[in-house]
Design a protein around this motif. Sequence first.
Motif, PDB file in Angstrom:
ATOM      1  N   LEU A   1       0.828  -1.208   0.000  1.00 27.88           N
ATOM      2  CA  LEU A   1       0.000   0.000   0.000  1.00 27.88           C
ATOM      3  C   LEU A   1       0.863   1.258   0.000  1.00 27.88           C
ATOM      4  O   LEU A   1       0.506   2.263  -0.628  1.00 27.88           O
ATOM      5  CB  LEU A   1      -0.918  -0.015   1.224  1.00 27.88           C
ATOM      6  CG  LEU A   1      -2.122   0.933   1.180  1.00 27.88           C
ATOM      7  CD1 LEU A   1      -2.991   0.638  -0.039  1.00 27.88           C
ATOM      8  CD2 LEU A   1      -2.945   0.791   2.451  1.00 27.88           C
ATOM      9  N   GLN A   2       1.993   1.223   0.687  1.00 29.03           N
ATOM     10  CA  GLN A   2       2.894   2.375   0.673  1.00 29.03           C
ATOM     11  C   GLN A   2       3.269   2.748  -0.758  1.00 29.03           C
ATOM     12  O   GLN A   2       3.266   3.928  -1.129  1.00 29.03           O
ATOM     13  CB  GLN A   2       4.154   2.067   1.485  1.00 29.03           C
ATOM     14  CG  GLN A   2       3.934   1.983   2.988  1.00 29.03           C
ATOM     15  CD  GLN A   2       5.090   1.294   3.706  1.00 29.03           C
ATOM     16  OE1 GLN A   2       5.926   0.640   3.077  1.00 29.03           O
ATOM     17  NE2 GLN A   2       5.138   1.431   5.029  1.00 29.03           N
ATOM     18  N   PHE A   3       3.597   1.738  -1.564  1.00 29.47           N
ATOM     19  CA  PHE A   3       4.067   2.018  -2.913  1.00 29.47           C
ATOM     20  C   PHE A   3       2.940   2.219  -3.923  1.00 29.47           C
ATOM     21  O   PHE A   3       3.135   2.902  -4.924  1.00 29.47           O
ATOM     22  CB  PHE A   3       4.991   0.884  -3.389  1.00 29.47           C
ATOM     23  CG  PHE A   3       6.385   0.985  -2.839  1.00 29.47           C
ATOM     24  CD1 PHE A   3       7.341   1.763  -3.458  1.00 29.47           C
ATOM     25  CD2 PHE A   3       6.743   0.302  -1.685  1.00 29.47           C
ATOM     26  CE1 PHE A   3       8.627   1.866  -2.947  1.00 29.47           C
ATOM     27  CE2 PHE A   3       8.024   0.392  -1.157  1.00 29.47           C
ATOM     28  CZ  PHE A   3       8.971   1.177  -1.796  1.00 29.47           C
ATOM     29  N   THR A   4       1.789   1.628  -3.674  1.00 28.97           N
ATOM     30  CA  THR A   4       0.693   1.777  -4.638  1.00 28.97           C
ATOM     31  C   THR A   4      -0.181   2.998  -4.342  1.00 28.97           C
ATOM     32  O   THR A   4      -0.766   3.582  -5.262  1.00 28.97           O
ATOM     33  CB  THR A   4      -0.198   0.522  -4.662  1.00 28.97           C
ATOM     34  OG1 THR A   4      -0.668   0.235  -3.332  1.00 28.97           O
ATOM     35  CG2 THR A   4       0.584  -0.677  -5.187  1.00 28.97           C
ATOM     36  N   ALA A   5      -0.257   3.405  -3.072  1.00 24.44           N
ATOM     37  CA  ALA A   5      -1.110   4.543  -2.708  1.00 24.44           C
ATOM     38  C   ALA A   5      -0.342   5.867  -2.706  1.00 24.44           C
ATOM     39  O   ALA A   5      -0.964   6.930  -2.648  1.00 24.44           O
ATOM     40  CB  ALA A   5      -1.738   4.314  -1.333  1.00 24.44           C
ATOM     41  N   VAL A   6       0.980   5.817  -2.744  1.00 27.00           N
ATOM     42  CA  VAL A   6       1.803   7.034  -2.780  1.00 27.00           C
ATOM     43  C   VAL A   6       2.438   7.110  -4.165  1.00 27.00           C
ATOM     44  O   VAL A   6       3.443   6.436  -4.426  1.00 27.00           O
ATOM     45  CB  VAL A   6       2.885   7.002  -1.674  1.00 27.00           C
ATOM     46  CG1 VAL A   6       3.705   8.292  -1.683  1.00 27.00           C
ATOM     47  CG2 VAL A   6       2.239   6.791  -0.299  1.00 27.00           C
ATOM     48  N   PRO A   7       1.885   7.908  -5.075  1.00 17.34           N
ATOM     49  CA  PRO A   7       2.258   7.825  -6.500  1.00 17.34           C
ATOM     50  C   PRO A   7       3.735   8.066  -6.788  1.00 17.34           C
ATOM     51  O   PRO A   7       4.287   7.447  -7.711  1.00 17.34           O
ATOM     52  CB  PRO A   7       1.386   8.919  -7.141  1.00 17.34           C
ATOM     53  CG  PRO A   7       0.264   9.151  -6.185  1.00 17.34           C
ATOM     54  CD  PRO A   7       0.832   8.900  -4.823  1.00 17.34           C
ATOM     55  N   TRP A   8       4.397   8.919  -6.032  1.00 20.47           N
ATOM     56  CA  TRP A   8       5.767   9.289  -6.346  1.00 20.47           C
ATOM     57  C   TRP A   8       6.809   8.381  -5.708  1.00 20.47           C
ATOM     58  O   TRP A   8       7.995   8.440  -6.047  1.00 20.47           O
ATOM     59  CB  TRP A   8       6.049  10.723  -5.889  1.00 20.47           C
ATOM     60  CG  TRP A   8       5.717  10.968  -4.441  1.00 20.47           C
ATOM     61  CD1 TRP A   8       4.548  11.451  -3.946  1.00 20.47           C
ATOM     62  CD2 TRP A   8       6.563  10.718  -3.307  1.00 20.47           C
ATOM     63  NE1 TRP A   8       4.602  11.529  -2.562  1.00 20.47           N
ATOM     64  CE2 TRP A   8       5.826  11.096  -2.151  1.00 20.47           C
ATOM     65  CE3 TRP A   8       7.857  10.236  -3.144  1.00 20.47           C
ATOM     66  CZ2 TRP A   8       6.348  10.983  -0.861  1.00 20.47           C
ATOM     67  CZ3 TRP A   8       8.374  10.117  -1.861  1.00 20.47           C
ATOM     68  CH2 TRP A   8       7.626  10.492  -0.738  1.00 20.47           C
ATOM     69  N   LEU A   9       6.408   7.514  -4.776  1.00 19.09           N
ATOM     70  CA  LEU A   9       7.372   6.801  -3.936  1.00 19.09           C
ATOM     71  C   LEU A   9       8.231   5.826  -4.739  1.00 19.09           C
ATOM     72  O   LEU A   9       9.449   5.743  -4.532  1.00 19.09           O
ATOM     73  CB  LEU A   9       6.628   6.066  -2.815  1.00 19.09           C
ATOM     74  CG  LEU A   9       7.495   5.327  -1.796  1.00 19.09           C
ATOM     75  CD1 LEU A   9       8.471   6.292  -1.123  1.00 19.09           C
ATOM     76  CD2 LEU A   9       6.617   4.653  -0.740  1.00 19.09           C
ATOM     77  N   ARG A  10       7.618   5.099  -5.640  1.00 18.13           N
ATOM     78  CA  ARG A  10       8.352   4.068  -6.386  1.00 18.13           C
ATOM     79  C   ARG A  10       9.482   4.688  -7.205  1.00 18.13           C
ATOM     80  O   ARG A  10      10.631   4.240  -7.145  1.00 18.13           O
ATOM     81  CB  ARG A  10       7.383   3.307  -7.287  1.00 18.13           C
ATOM     82  CG  ARG A  10       7.993   2.155  -8.070  1.00 18.13           C
ATOM     83  CD  ARG A  10       6.891   1.459  -8.869  1.00 18.13           C
ATOM     84  NE  ARG A  10       7.405   0.315  -9.612  1.00 18.13           N
ATOM     85  CZ  ARG A  10       7.962   0.390 -10.819  1.00 18.13           C
ATOM     86  NH1 ARG A  10       8.083   1.581 -11.409  1.00 18.13           N
ATOM     87  NH2 ARG A  10       8.393  -0.694 -11.430  1.00 18.13           N
TER      88      ARG A  10
END
Length: 353
Positions: free
Chosen positions: A180-189
């Motif tokens: 969820l951290q990576f899919t819900a935060v668009p810029w994180l990846r």
Amino acid sequence: MPSAPTQTPVPAPSGLPVNWDLAKRTAGRLMGPGPQASRAEARELVVRLRSDAAVAEGHVRQVTGLGAGLPLLPADVVDRPAWAAAAVDGMAALTAGASLPRTARVARAVTGTTAGLQVGSVLAYLGGRVLGQYDPFGGPDGAGRLLLVAPNVHAARQSLDVPAAEFGLWVCLHEATHRLQFTAVPWLRDHFAGQVGKFLSLADTDGSDVLSRLPEVAKRMRETKGDALAVVELLQGPEQREVLDGLLALTTLLEGHADHVMDAVGPSVVPSVATIRERFTVRRRGGGLLDRLLRALLGVEAKMKQYAVGAAFTSYVVLAVGMDGFNRVWESPETLPTRAELAEPAAWLRRMG
């Protein structure tokens, strides 16, 4: 007499000089066998873990307030060799953007073989211990993949002597939080991949700077009682150390946030959550002398400290300003806490106003 022909340096292709195929084969050969389980037990565990991943993410969304509207996806339940192969693919994808200096073709081949053997050996060791992993760069399309290592979940559950259904769900809560951290935060990846690529691209390849710091390294080893992370930091140049600081702060936040969430879900979902956490924490610290030495050399001990520091930061901020206030960390790279702020959460709160 004509001189011997020299190997002309050629531009190195993007990514690390690692023989990734050799890494996969090495991990597969060295991987220890999984625990004994009947066909019926194995089938039941696989079905339950696939379902638990989606159920867990639903609970994670309720606790964090992230991910509304995103699909609830199952996980890929794998064995140890499949996890190692997926980990190799993920590392290759993550480091593909690194721009490394020019290297002679022969030297690069030798380095790639050595690195492939080393990576494979490390993964063989970790492959008997990893319960699950979200790889934001894995999967057929590179869009991310949540993996649960069934034989390791089974072995850990037996070792801890806790309810099977509750333990599997508890493990899924941690990994679903990472997804969820990576899919819900668009810029994180893209931010994470960019920082890793930048760190690798700044590497000192001639070794001269490292040699000049050996006396200081020896002193730091004595002062920190062999803290591998402290030595790694010492061997970096100023610019590379700055990037490393940011990466360590980010991974500490991600791990600590996931640990906080998996316990915050509470006994209404996982009735034995307190018992599981207590026994699992003891298990993290356990092992024989050789196992503890390997964990220290591989940085596993440093990762365990990340869990504690990141979880303490998350708990402090959530208690002070609630989960909505905590979620300001996900607004942009600039709102992420620094390493100093992770150790002093009140400083991050002051910066955020």
